[in-house]
Write a protein that holds these residues in place. Structure first.
Motif: not given
Lengths: 178, 178
Positions: A98-109, A111, B9, B32, B76, B79, B82-84, B145, B148, B152
């Motif tokens: 889920l976090r990777l999918r979110a990272a595709a939108v908000v950036g990979t910083d 992770i 997301t 997932f 945003r 999110l 959380w992702t990071a 994108q 990533l 997944v």
DNA sequence: ACGACCATGTAAACAGTTACATGATTTA
DNA sequence: TAAATCATGTAACTGTTTACATGGTCGT
């Protein structure tokens, strides 16, 4: 509805007190069905009230006293029923995906660090399983019980192998992206 | 604490109403992180109250009316945080493995049928994922994108591959046991 | 205008997690 | 005899599932 059945299985393998069960969940059963001591005590109370297990005699149930539980015929029958019943596989729930999918939108910083940390954790778990396999399942022994338990352990080993490979691949992708 | 982030997301990928979200959870995100419509409506209410999302204007919020939601900057940011953030992998919880371990104690009657049924379900899911891969990730396209999201999907494919192989192996073992 | 389905929601039950409490036993 | 830890538990909270309710829209 799986925790009571996990407990029944553990108690059939060996009658135990609440704390002993907790320890055994930390080791073997917990590898595919984890439970905390609070859950276990609560469930032991329910199972006893329902007549599926009972405390072995000779122990007074005072606070701070060990109580050993054993499975009664009702409990064994219920476990057999449950084991044979048709059940749908639970859909996957995985936070990292889920976090990777979110990272595709908000950036990979940020992770990537956690991907590396997870890789180490999964490698460690894999090593532990392989240790257990070497210790408990040497070539040659193959009673039906052994084969079933080995099958379950193989699932654990193969799953951890999958995760280490996938995480390694994911980290490589990140190296190419940046 | 993952459902709100799954919803954020999904809404960032495309603003949607509750029902549209439910549909999308049945398809892609739910592969997932699954969720029912009740969970989604409840969570949308919370997220709106917290100011992380808002209903797009021009829609009156009467019952039976579609409400489109979009993510606000606060959402945003949450999110991204959380992702990071560092998160431990959840221990595995799998009923079929538990049932096999129980079968080692109470007998294997009836479980083989369900192993075969699960094999079919996992093969079907695998085929669905491979279909999606062929359709959405043809060779050549490789924006960050894309890579990533493909990563997944690969996890999903590899997991289903693992299950089909393991179940096949398990069924073979049963054939030898009996 | 009636039935089917669309869209949003409420309520209650169930399961799992986190924080804390309490008596008993061991050890320094 | 005080501190640590063993052993059993309670309470409150969070998250998930299941069952039901309600109004709106569309096709016949």
């Amino acid at each position: 509805m799986s925790l009571p059945h996990a407990i029944l299985t553990a108690l059939l393998e060996k009658p135990s007190s609440g704390l002993e069960l907790t320890r055994r969940f930390d080791r073997s059963i917990g590898y595919f069905w984890s439970a905390t001591h609070q859950q276990i005590y609560r469930e032991l109370g329910k199972l006893e009230a329902e007549g599926q297990i009972r405390a072995l005699a000779s122990e007074q149930p005072a606070r701070g006293q060990k109580k050993q539980y054993e499975v009664l015929p009702t409990g064994r029958a219920e476990l057999a029923r449950w084991t044979a019943s048709s059940q749908d596989p639970k859909p996957l729930r995985d936070t990292m995906l889920l976090r990777l999918r979110a990272a595709a939108v908000v950036g990979t910083d940020g992770i990537e660090t956690d991907l590396r940390r997870h890789l180490v954790l999964h490698q460690r778990q894999l090593a532990e399983y392989e240790e257990i396999e070497k210790r408990d399942f040497p070539p040659g022994r193959d009673s039906p019980q052994d084969r079933l338990q080995h099958l379950v352990l193989r699932a654990g080993i193969d799953l951890e192998t999958f995760w280490t490979q996938w995480l390694t691949h994911a980290i490589e992708e990140f190296a190419e992206l940046s």
